[in-house]
Write a protein that holds these residues in place. Sequence first.
Motif, mmCIF file in Angstrom:
data_model
loop_
_atom_site.group_PDB
_atom_site.id
_atom_site.type_symbol
_atom_site.label_atom_id
_atom_site.label_comp_id
_atom_site.label_asym_id
_atom_site.label_seq_id
_atom_site.Cartn_x
_atom_site.Cartn_y
_atom_site.Cartn_z
ATOM 1 N N THR A 1 70.496 12.578 11.002
ATOM 2 C CA THR A 1 71.029 11.218 10.895
ATOM 3 C C THR A 1 72.358 11.164 11.622
ATOM 4 O O THR A 1 73.259 11.962 11.349
ATOM 5 C CB THR A 1 71.215 10.801 9.428
ATOM 6 N N THR B 1 73.622 3.490 13.693
ATOM 7 C CA THR B 1 73.145 4.613 12.898
ATOM 8 C C THR B 1 71.669 4.809 13.218
ATOM 9 O O THR B 1 70.900 3.842 13.225
ATOM 10 C CB THR B 1 73.329 4.348 11.396
ATOM 11 N N PHE B 2 71.261 6.070 13.461
ATOM 12 C CA PHE B 2 69.889 6.324 13.869
ATOM 13 C C PHE B 2 69.511 7.768 13.551
ATOM 14 O O PHE B 2 70.369 8.599 13.232
ATOM 15 C CB PHE B 2 69.701 6.042 15.365
ATOM 16 N N ILE B 3 68.229 8.061 13.622
ATOM 17 C CA ILE B 3 67.711 9.417 13.472
ATOM 18 C C ILE B 3 67.429 9.954 14.867
ATOM 19 O O ILE B 3 66.716 9.313 15.655
ATOM 20 C CB ILE B 3 66.417 9.449 12.642
ATOM 21 N N ILE C 1 77.206 13.546 11.920
ATOM 22 C CA ILE C 1 75.812 13.986 11.856
ATOM 23 C C ILE C 1 75.546 14.743 10.566
ATOM 24 O O ILE C 1 76.419 15.413 10.019
ATOM 25 C CB ILE C 1 75.432 14.874 13.071
ATOM 26 N N ASN C 2 74.314 14.613 10.062
ATOM 27 C CA ASN C 2 73.866 15.365 8.892
ATOM 28 C C ASN C 2 72.350 15.426 8.942
ATOM 29 O O ASN C 2 71.698 14.518 9.474
ATOM 30 C CB ASN C 2 74.331 14.704 7.593
ATOM 31 N N ASP C 3 71.788 16.519 8.402
ATOM 32 C CA ASP C 3 70.337 16.651 8.441
ATOM 33 C C ASP C 3 69.673 16.182 7.159
ATOM 34 O O ASP C 3 68.470 16.364 6.974
ATOM 35 C CB ASP C 3 69.930 18.096 8.751
ATOM 36 N N ASN C 4 70.489 15.588 6.248
ATOM 37 C CA ASN C 4 69.954 15.013 5.009
ATOM 38 C C ASN C 4 69.240 16.027 4.132
ATOM 39 O O ASN C 4 68.379 15.678 3.338
ATOM 40 C CB ASN C 4 69.002 13.842 5.305
ATOM 41 N N THR D 1 75.657 8.753 12.975
ATOM 42 C CA THR D 1 76.429 7.513 12.857
ATOM 43 C C THR D 1 77.555 7.545 13.873
ATOM 44 O O THR D 1 78.409 8.437 13.832
ATOM 45 C CB THR D 1 77.007 7.337 11.448
ATOM 46 N N PRO E 1 65.217 16.411 10.768
ATOM 47 C CA PRO E 1 65.717 15.177 11.394
ATOM 48 C C PRO E 1 67.223 15.037 11.157
ATOM 49 O O PRO E 1 67.722 15.363 10.077
ATOM 50 C CB PRO E 1 64.941 14.074 10.667
#
Length: 645
Positions: free
Chosen positions: A418, A430-432, A459-462, A420, A416
């Motif tokens: 994230t 901010t959303f997935i 963006i980042n995939d956490n 912003t 997923p």
Amino acid sequence: MPKVTLSYANAKIYDTQIDNRYPTSNFYAYDSLTLGGSGNSRLLYTFDKGFIPNNAIITSASITLSLLASRSTPLVINTHPITGAWSHDTVTWQNAPAYNAAKGSTASFSAAPSPTVLDITESVQEMVNGNATGFIIKTSEINTNDYPYCSTEYATGSLRPTITIEYTLPTIDKKQVELVATKNELIDSINQNKVPVPAGAQADDLLIAFIHYGFGTVKTITPPSGWTLFSNKIYSTNNMGMAILTKRAVGNETDTKFTSGADAYLNGIASTHIYRNVKDFSFVGTDGIDLLNPSFKPVSGLTPNGLLLNILMTYGGSRDIGSHEAPNFTRIFRLESVTTATEMAMQTTYNHERTSYTGAEMNIPISGGGYSASTSLLFIPVTNETPKMDGADGYLGAFAAALTKSYTLSDKEGDPITVTEKLNGETLRTFIGTGAQTLNTASKWDSLSIGTHTVTVEINDNYNNPPHVPSVRTWTFTKILADDTKTPDVVNLGLKQLAPFLAARKTDLIAAVRAKGGTINDNDTLDTIIKALSLLPAVRWASGTVAFKSGSPVVFNGLAFKPSVLVAASAMFDGSTTIPSDSWNYGTFADIKKGIRVETSEGNSYSSYGGTFIKTNALTWDESTKTLTFPSTNLNVTANWIAFE
């Protein structure tokens, strides 16, 4: 900061020389190699990178060379990473590989030193990054002197080349398996079925315990709660057994115990390791089993950038594993159980781009009779990639209506993402999400001023083991008025954008009035402020010093305006009158009013005591030079003057 030194004793360093006098000759077997000389000889080096984790950050690296014959002439040496393919035993001047002249280092010597230490940091980093196959050492120009250096074939080991490397591991975006810690113990009647666990584990680290229980049949082993039995088998016809237990850590772990079926406890050796950033691991190659001459079996088909682990087990009182590991491998531990006549040792290496090893390359020295067995594991690192966004940073153009911008997101591992979105640093949302997305500025458009603005998408995939650096796309655009905007709307918009400007200017005007001695309140209207400004003195003035010389005109400089009145003063202006001691300060302007009499009657100049009041219609004004000229006088005196607009 980890530091490794590669030498003939622990590593494989490969070197040779190329010489344009012998374009098809190879020199890898020579015990000395020549740098420079009439053949413009160059030295080529490479080494196995097994001691260095892939993706490591090289903070320093150097090679130390021993000079066989002294030279007293100046020398400039360059090192560069080699980018082409080559082999130390076949390379020649004629088939020499390409190198990157834009990278490397330069060293200047007044005379060639011995030992000669050269910086190879950038070259080694390029090797670790997979962009170089070694490095070349060359002189900056053809030098009639040659410089003979000891090679890896030189008889005296201490004079052979050594390479010293210091490195750190990245804290984010790691791409290597890291051996964090080990703990080794004998399992016996005291440490019954103990699984020793080293401290320092973090969530998702891999704990792997090796239980070598020596001679006998396969034992029934039940792992502790939370652990998994990965393997339990006999490694020879003489029933030498080893079990492997694994667990993904949930944090710092402590010692635990397994159970052994009908046996109250087992005798043998237990070794537990903590590995970090492990995606997977598996056996590679085939088991090595030999009574007298144990050896590791070749391994092939290895996944690049892994960590190869060799395990050697023995059984029999006369068996003895040597104290040295194979070249390019790091010894993890060696432990012997006298009670059970078992012994176990392990070594590891980073395989980088290598996909195979021969058995001879992995062999650990061993002596004595008895039984032995070997096996190998390969640990594959997590190489989670950062998510991707299409397009590029840049200017999007001018917009009269709310800006919308489409973009597409993707993640190789399907994690997923994230997202912003920001406008001028303020978060819009901010959303997935993944796939096609649209940034929309409509919610902020009406309050947005005419002019240039910035939108960003972060963006980042956490992924947190370890985390990635967020990727940021940046666009700029200009907000403009629509062609059909009505006049009242334009006026209202202009007033809206003018308001903050006027507020700031009002503050400046209030400060200006107060600086001139005026009285004003912060909440006064602009009309009141303008009136206060009109009451302030608006006369400009200038002053200076001038010399009066008999028979010569007097020129007053330093004026930015045409004055209406000029006052000149001196302690004695007419050459005969002495200024009384109680008069103004001898020609200064501190008390000038005591020394002059300003009259409004017609006339060109008046004087009292030592001051002279001059109406400027008696002087000549030059607008181009901003000067006043007074006709010639019969005075010889230096005077101070002040002029008023």
